[in-house]
Structure formats: C-alpha cells, structure tokens
Scaffold this motif. Structure first.
Motif, short mmCIF file in Angstrom:
data_model
loop_
_atom_site.label_atom_id
_atom_site.label_comp_id
_atom_site.label_asym_id
_atom_site.label_seq_id
_atom_site.Cartn_x
_atom_site.Cartn_y
_atom_site.Cartn_z
N GLY A 42 0.80 -1.22 0.00
CA GLY A 42 0.00 0.00 0.00
C GLY A 42 0.83 1.27 0.00
N GLY A 43 2.02 1.21 -0.62
CA GLY A 43 2.86 2.39 -0.74
C GLY A 43 3.70 2.70 0.48
N GLN A 44 3.89 1.72 1.32
CA GLN A 44 4.67 1.95 2.53
C GLN A 44 6.01 1.23 2.46
OE1 GLN A 44 2.19 0.56 5.68
NE2 GLN A 44 0.62 2.08 5.35
N ASP A 45 6.95 1.71 3.27
CA ASP A 45 8.24 1.05 3.46
C ASP A 45 9.08 0.90 2.20
OD1 ASP A 45 7.69 0.77 6.18
OD2 ASP A 45 6.70 -1.15 5.89
N TYR A 46 9.21 1.98 1.44
CA TYR A 46 10.06 1.94 0.26
C TYR A 46 11.52 1.65 0.62
CZ TYR A 46 6.25 4.11 -2.39
OH TYR A 46 5.06 4.38 -2.98
N ASP A 47 11.92 2.00 1.82
CA ASP A 47 13.32 1.82 2.23
C ASP A 47 13.55 0.53 3.00
OD1 ASP A 47 14.04 4.28 1.12
OD2 ASP A 47 13.44 5.34 2.93
#
Length: 66
Positions: A42-47
């Motif tokens: 859902g667009g979280q935790d790209y890193d």
C-alpha cells in the motif's frame, strides 16, 4: 502456511516485474521496487529492503539482471 504466503508474494512480485518490462522495455529496479511496494504494501516502506518482501524481491530481480 508461511510457504503459501511466500509463494503468493513471489508470484505477485514476478508478475509485476514482467508487467513493467513488457510495458517499458527496460529493467528499472528502483521503479519496479516502488511498484511492488505500492501493490503489496500500500505504498509503505520503500526503504525496507530487509523485509520479507524485500528479500523475495531481491532474489527474483537478480534472475532478470544481465
């Protein structure tokens, strides 16, 4: 049950990679990672490359790199 979850993630990640390559004709790992994060998390935790999804993504993307 964990094996089923991992297989579902692998299938989703692999499909997203194939979709991106077919649409764009290139392997842009950063953009594909963002797409995977958007679709699965859902667009979280790209890193968060050390997450379960990050580890699976890394394993699969290595197969595509030339």
């Amino acid at each position: 049950m964990n094996a089923l979850k991992e297989n579902e993630i692998e299938t989703t990640v692999n499909g997203l990679i194939q979709y991106y390559i077919e649409e764009h004709g290139e392997l842009d790992v950063v953009t594909i990672w963002e797409l995977v994060c958007d679709e699965i998390q859902g667009g979280q935790d790209y890193d968060d490359y050390s997450s379960e999804i990050g580890i699976i993504f890394d394993k699969i993307i290595k197969k595509y790199k030339i």
